[in-house]
Design an enzyme around this catalytic site. Structure first.
Site, mmCIF file in Angstrom:
data_model
loop_
_atom_site.group_PDB
_atom_site.id
_atom_site.type_symbol
_atom_site.label_atom_id
_atom_site.label_comp_id
_atom_site.label_asym_id
_atom_site.label_seq_id
_atom_site.Cartn_x
_atom_site.Cartn_y
_atom_site.Cartn_z
ATOM 1 N N ARG A 13 0.770 -1.308 0.031
ATOM 2 C CA ARG A 13 0.050 -0.183 0.081
ATOM 3 C C ARG A 13 0.885 1.480 -0.013
ATOM 4 O O ARG A 13 0.753 1.890 -0.899
ATOM 5 C CB ARG A 13 -0.844 0.015 1.163
ATOM 6 C CG ARG A 13 -2.010 0.890 1.114
ATOM 7 C CD ARG A 13 -2.009 2.107 1.492
ATOM 8 N NE ARG A 13 -1.141 2.452 2.624
ATOM 9 C CZ ARG A 13 -0.835 3.695 3.251
ATOM 10 N NH1 ARG A 13 -0.556 4.595 2.539
ATOM 11 N NH2 ARG A 13 -0.186 3.533 4.431
ATOM 12 N N HIS A 58 2.903 3.938 -3.728
ATOM 13 C CA HIS A 58 3.257 5.257 -3.945
ATOM 14 C C HIS A 58 4.541 5.297 -4.779
ATOM 15 O O HIS A 58 4.842 5.887 -5.715
ATOM 16 C CB HIS A 58 3.597 6.008 -2.785
ATOM 17 C CG HIS A 58 2.328 6.752 -1.967
ATOM 18 N ND1 HIS A 58 1.292 7.275 -2.558
ATOM 19 C CD2 HIS A 58 1.983 6.284 -0.777
ATOM 20 C CE1 HIS A 58 0.498 7.451 -1.552
ATOM 21 N NE2 HIS A 58 0.780 6.991 -0.284
ATOM 22 N N HIS A 64 3.107 4.395 12.781
ATOM 23 C CA HIS A 64 3.483 4.146 11.515
ATOM 24 C C HIS A 64 4.463 5.316 11.329
ATOM 25 O O HIS A 64 3.971 6.482 11.220
ATOM 26 C CB HIS A 64 2.259 4.360 10.501
ATOM 27 C CG HIS A 64 2.367 4.533 9.088
ATOM 28 N ND1 HIS A 64 2.140 3.642 8.229
ATOM 29 C CD2 HIS A 64 3.029 5.415 8.330
ATOM 30 C CE1 HIS A 64 2.228 3.980 6.896
ATOM 31 N NE2 HIS A 64 2.823 5.142 6.953
ATOM 32 N N HIS A 80 7.897 7.316 8.998
ATOM 33 C CA HIS A 80 8.698 7.434 7.508
ATOM 34 C C HIS A 80 10.116 7.616 8.062
ATOM 35 O O HIS A 80 10.230 8.543 9.080
ATOM 36 C CB HIS A 80 8.378 8.418 6.527
ATOM 37 C CG HIS A 80 7.050 7.597 5.906
ATOM 38 N ND1 HIS A 80 6.799 7.219 4.623
ATOM 39 C CD2 HIS A 80 5.421 7.842 6.376
ATOM 40 C CE1 HIS A 80 5.573 6.924 4.436
ATOM 41 N NE2 HIS A 80 4.899 7.412 5.448
HETATM 42 C C1 LIG Z 1 -1.170 10.177 1.754
HETATM 43 C C2 LIG Z 1 -1.362 8.939 2.173
HETATM 44 C C3 LIG Z 1 -0.232 8.396 2.980
HETATM 45 O O1 LIG Z 1 0.625 7.556 2.151
HETATM 46 C C4 LIG Z 1 -0.681 7.683 4.281
HETATM 47 C C5 LIG Z 1 0.352 7.377 4.996
HETATM 48 O O2 LIG Z 1 0.716 6.081 5.091
HETATM 49 C C6 LIG Z 1 1.076 8.516 6.032
HETATM 50 O O3 LIG Z 1 0.395 9.519 6.069
HETATM 51 O O4 LIG Z 1 2.080 8.249 6.394
#
Ligand SMILES: CC[C@H](O)CC(=O)C(=O)O
Length: 335
Positions: free
Chosen positions: A18, A22, A196, A198
């Site tokens: 998912r 991206h 979650h 990044h």
């Molecule tokens: C904008 C969608 C995004 O990929 C959702 C997500 O995983 C996030 O906000 O980190």
């Protein structure tokens, strides 16, 4: 050396199919989905999140699989893992959402701004009425204080959510704020808490471990970190660290590192390159959606605006998914 030998179960939600979608321009096809689900399932990953980057209902293009085909492909390969989906209430209308509820889905998460969780209300109720585990996915948590997030998280609990995911969309949360936020949300809601993030600031695995020690019991990951922007917490790295620390996990470290090989073969055909960390750090520093990066690069080339200047101004305007036209006008104005 072994770690703390913590007798606590930690679950992993792998989002390669998912969030990683991206990165490949939403081009994972049904064969890719089957191969990746199969290898993750064999590795003992608890949940496998599937769908287009912006979740179910977000991408309807001819020549691309429908959400329902994606679910059929994934469910068909998942013998032990559960399938998870992400739904943006402003992208999936209630009718198409209700159809999704007929599939064998282990977890549905409603993607909402951490500052306003109201849009998730009716969607949570519908999933709950069907007996499906459902949660809120609180995006752009880095823009709010721990107390503000806790107050919105408490609303999700009232709506009937079983779980709450604190989502660091920009990879911008610093360690102290991860600890503070997870502790406060856990204490106030007593629900299962997820994290979650990044990797913009190189903190993904470290902050995920801090989230766990602060009370989170599930963590989102992606194989080789393949997610939007700088990518997510790497599945295989987190599994290795959890294993060394002695947490109770279903995933097998040796099998999960093999997933990297399977994924590598698949993404090569999409000509995906190593990310430019200069851009990723700008995203994490200013705090904008990682998924905006492609747009930022295109607009920077089109209007001759520096990426840094554009990112700083997107952050200043607090733009969210759905604001793409405003971002283009901004780029035009800044040139
Ligand atoms: C904008 C969608 C995004 O990929 C959702 C997500 O995983 C996030 O906000 O980190």
């Amino acid at each position: 050396m072994r770690g703390l030998m913590v007798n606590r179960k930690i679950k992993i939600i792998d989002s390669t199919l998912r969030d990683g979608n991206h990165t490949v321009g939403n081009r994972f096809d049904l064969d890719d989905i089957k191969s990746i689900v199969k290898t993750l399932d064999q590795s003992g990953i608890d949940y496998i999140e599937v769908g287009y980057g912006f979740g179910m209902g977000s991408f309807n293009k001819e020549g691309f699989a429908t959400d329902y085909q994606i679910l059929d492909a994934a469910i068909g390969q998942a013998k032990n893992s559960k399938i998870a989906i992400l739904v943006f209430p402003n992208k999936a209308d209630i009718k198409s959402y209700e159809k999704l509820l007929d599939y064998d889905i282990g977890l549905i998460r409603l993607a909402v701004q951490a500052s306003n969780v109201e849009p998730a209300k009716d969607y949570i109720k519908l999933a709950r009425d069907k007996g499906i585990q459902v949660g809120g996915f609180m995006m752009m948590a880095s823009r709010l204080s721990a107390d503000e997030i806790t107050s919105e998280a408490s609303k999700l609990k009232k709506f009937g959510a079983d779980t709450i995911t604190i989502t660091d969309s920009a990879g911008a949360m610093i360690p102290s704020s991860v600890v503070d936020t997870i502790k406060k949300v856990k204490e106030a809601t007593k629900l299962e808490i997820g994290f979650h993030t990044h990797d913009n600031l190189g903190l993904a695995v470290g902050n995920s471990m801090l989230a766990i020690s602060s009370g989170a019991s599930f963590i989102d990951t992606a194989i080789a970190g393949l997610g939007a922007g700088a990518g997510n917490t790497r599945t295989e790295s987190l599994v290795a660290v959890l294993d060394k620390e002695g947490y109770k996990i279903n995933a097998d470290m040796f099998k999960s590192i093999e997933c990297v090989k399977v994924l590598d073969k698949i993404i090569k055909k999409y000509d995906v390159n190593i990310k430019d960390m200069r851009d990723m750090i700008l995203i994490g520093y200013y705090g904008i959606y990682s998924a905006f990066m492609k747009n930022v690069s295109d607009l920077s080339d089109k209007y001759g605006v520096s990426k840094k200047y554009l990112i700083a101004n997107i952050a200043k305007n607090r733009y969210v998914p759905g604001d793409e036209e405003k971002i283009e006008s901004l780029a035009k104005m800044l040139r």
